[in-house]
Design a protein around this motif. Structure first.
Motif, short mmCIF file in Angstrom:
data_model
loop_
_atom_site.label_atom_id
_atom_site.label_comp_id
_atom_site.label_asym_id
_atom_site.label_seq_id
_atom_site.Cartn_x
_atom_site.Cartn_y
_atom_site.Cartn_z
N VAL A 45 0.86 -1.19 0.00
CA VAL A 45 0.00 0.00 0.00
C VAL A 45 0.89 1.24 0.00
N ALA A 46 0.69 2.11 -0.96
CA ALA A 46 1.49 3.34 -1.06
C ALA A 46 0.54 4.52 -1.20
N LYS A 47 0.77 5.55 -0.38
CA LYS A 47 -0.15 6.68 -0.33
C LYS A 47 0.60 8.00 -0.34
N PHE A 48 0.12 8.94 -1.17
CA PHE A 48 0.55 10.33 -1.13
C PHE A 48 -0.62 11.19 -0.66
N THR A 49 -0.37 12.03 0.36
CA THR A 49 -1.32 13.06 0.74
C THR A 49 -0.63 14.40 0.49
N GLY A 67 3.00 5.34 -10.55
CA GLY A 67 2.58 4.07 -11.13
C GLY A 67 2.29 3.00 -10.10
N GLY A 68 2.88 3.14 -8.89
CA GLY A 68 2.65 2.15 -7.84
C GLY A 68 1.74 2.63 -6.73
N LEU A 69 1.24 3.87 -6.81
CA LEU A 69 0.37 4.40 -5.76
C LEU A 69 -0.94 3.61 -5.67
N THR A 70 -1.41 3.40 -4.44
CA THR A 70 -2.73 2.82 -4.24
C THR A 70 -3.70 3.83 -3.64
N SER A 71 -3.19 4.96 -3.12
CA SER A 71 -4.06 5.96 -2.52
C SER A 71 -3.49 7.35 -2.78
N LEU A 72 -4.38 8.30 -3.14
CA LEU A 72 -3.94 9.66 -3.45
C LEU A 72 -4.97 10.65 -2.92
N ASP A 73 -4.49 11.58 -2.06
CA ASP A 73 -5.34 12.65 -1.50
C ASP A 73 -4.82 13.99 -2.01
N LEU A 102 -4.22 2.47 -8.43
CA LEU A 102 -4.95 3.34 -7.51
C LEU A 102 -6.27 2.69 -7.05
N LYS A 103 -6.48 2.71 -5.72
CA LYS A 103 -7.72 2.19 -5.14
C LYS A 103 -8.52 3.26 -4.41
N HIS A 121 -9.27 -0.35 -11.01
CA HIS A 121 -9.08 -0.81 -9.63
C HIS A 121 -9.63 0.13 -8.57
N LEU A 122 -10.08 1.30 -8.93
CA LEU A 122 -10.53 2.28 -7.94
C LEU A 122 -11.72 1.73 -7.15
N SER A 123 -11.58 1.71 -5.81
CA SER A 123 -12.65 1.19 -4.96
C SER A 123 -13.31 2.26 -4.10
N GLU A 124 -12.63 3.38 -3.91
CA GLU A 124 -13.19 4.47 -3.09
C GLU A 124 -12.94 5.80 -3.78
N LEU A 125 -13.98 6.59 -3.97
CA LEU A 125 -13.88 7.90 -4.60
C LEU A 125 -14.58 8.91 -3.71
N CYS A 126 -13.84 9.95 -3.30
CA CYS A 126 -14.37 10.99 -2.42
C CYS A 126 -14.18 12.35 -3.10
N ILE A 127 -15.28 13.04 -3.38
CA ILE A 127 -15.25 14.34 -4.04
C ILE A 127 -15.94 15.34 -3.13
#
Length: 411
Positions: free
Chosen positions: A142-146, A181-187, A208-209, A230-236
């Motif tokens: 799991v890799a995440k950038f905020t 390319g390897g991120l699974t989460s981005l805020d 990205l998930k 692969h996106l499983s959660e989308l928050c707008i």
């Protein structure tokens, strides 16, 4: 017995008469498990104890590196001076590069690699390159950038700042393709992208998930189209979008859409066969049109539905029971109605209850000065209970002008 007792006491002491460090006597995997429960600055400080502790930091499976952990005690990320912002960003860069450089390629799996930093100077590039390198040499689950811009109050950010921040982000994105390319989460927050930028991000972030967008758009009254395998959660949230089109999201299970600016079918839901949880919140004026949930959610079998009303008007139109409505709500288990505005009673919710035979819980929060008496509320809930042939438990907290009700199908 006396000799045995003396031997046990003696075993607890070393040759110099000092107590033995029992913590250091634990095996590496146990100590790593302990360190994984600390944030990175706390874990790194243990390296001053002995060389072994420094080596253990190179085996951590959870790496959470956040600017918040480098701020002075009591200072929040929402109230950071420019000087503090620069210092904490530099600290995040140093911590990221240092702790990733210690790891032996391919030796230990990284279960979580999360970095939170400000979009300022060259710090994102340094972090992105370090993360990209470790992704190429390690297994990262799991890799995440905020990515923060340093401002949380939308009113303080003008259009030029939004555009400038988005350009800085795209420079970072283009220079660190391996990491993205390897991120699974981005805020992301406070970015006004070019027309095709978000599409490019989604194409490059193949793993990205989770995607969270706060005050992000491609210009006022723009359209956001989302297609991803692969996106499983989308928050707008608070994005100045006219339309959101969820064209093809076969793995999407959770959707949050908070705030839209136009009232002409702002949400299109296409192929989303796994969508289970939907949260819709908006401001509606008395002159705005009302929406039919059967049209909003026609392609889903939602189980958990939250509707928020930050306005003078309920923007959901009551519907007559139809086959279409029954199809949308056939799997509905939980409903949460937040801040029902003044002047509305609860009869408008009946169409939801009639179309949801499997409903278990109905949560209702009413805003201040709601024009409905407690007795009438109870009476309507009794009618709802009779309709569904289930028992209910009602909790009402009347303080500061607020009311909260729980309608529970478990009795």
């Amino acid at each position: 017995m006396a000799k045995s007792s003396r031997r046990r006491r003696a075993s607890k002491l070393n040759a110099k008469g000092k107590k033995v460090d029992r913590l250091s006597a634990l095996p590496d995997d146990v100590l790593v498990n302990i360190l994984d429960r600390l944030n990175v600055p706390e874990a790194a400080r243990t390296s001053i104890l002995a060389r072994r502790w420094g080596q253990l930091c190179a085996k951590l499976s959870r790496l959470i590196i956040s600017v918040q952990d480098f701020l002075p005690e009591g200072v929040l990320h929402t109230n950071v001076s420019v000087e503090e912002l620069v210092r904490t960003n530099a600290a995040v860069v140093q911590a990221t590069e240092s702790i990733l450089a210690r790891r032996n390629p391919g030796e230990h799996t990284i279960r979580l690699l999360s970095t939170t930093f400000y979009l300022r100077d060259d710090a994102p590039l340094s972090i992105g390159r370090a993360v990209g390198h470790v992704m190429a040499t390690h297994l990262v689950e799991v890799a995440k950038f905020t990515v923060r811009t340093g401002k949380d109050d939308i009113a303080e950010i003008d259009d030029d700042e939004l555009i400038t921040c988005a350009r800085k982000f795209m420079v970072f994105f283009d220079a660190c393709s391996n990491a993205f390319g390897g991120l699974t989460s981005l805020d992301l927050e406070n970015l006004r992208f070019g027309e095709s930028d978000i599409s490019s991000i989604l194409v490059s972030c193949k793993q990205l998930k989770h995607l969270h967008l706060y005050n992000c758009d491609c210009g006022e009254h723009s359209t956001l189209q989302v297609d991803h395998a692969h996106l499983s959660e989308l928050c707008i949230v608070q994005c100045l979008l006219s339309h959101v089109k969820l064209s093809w999201l076969p793995q999407l299970t959770q959707l949050v859409f908070d705030g839209w600016i136009d009232y002409d079918d702002p949400l299109f839901i296409g192929h989303v066969p796994l969508l289970k949880a939907v949260s819709l919140t908006n401001v509606a004026l008395s002159s705005n049109k009302m929406f039919k949930l059967s049209e909003f959610l026609s392609s889903t079998s939602v189980q958990n539905l939250k509707l928020g009303f930050k306005s003078e008007k309920i923007w959901v139109q009551p519907e007559c029971p139809t086959q279409s409505l029954a199809s949308v709500f056939r799997q509905l288990r939980f409903v949460n109605l937040v801040n029902i505005p003044e002047g509305y009673d609860l009869t408008w919710t009946m169409f939801i209850l009639e179309a949801a035979p499997l409903l278990k819980d109905l949560y209702i929060t009413v805003c201040a000065y709601l024009n409905i008496s407690f007795c009438n509320m109870v009476l309507m809930l009794v009618q709802m209970s009779a309709l569904l042939k289930i028992y209910f438990h009602l909790c009402c907290f009347c303080h500061a002008g607020m009311g909260s009700c729980v309608f529970n199908g478990d009795g």
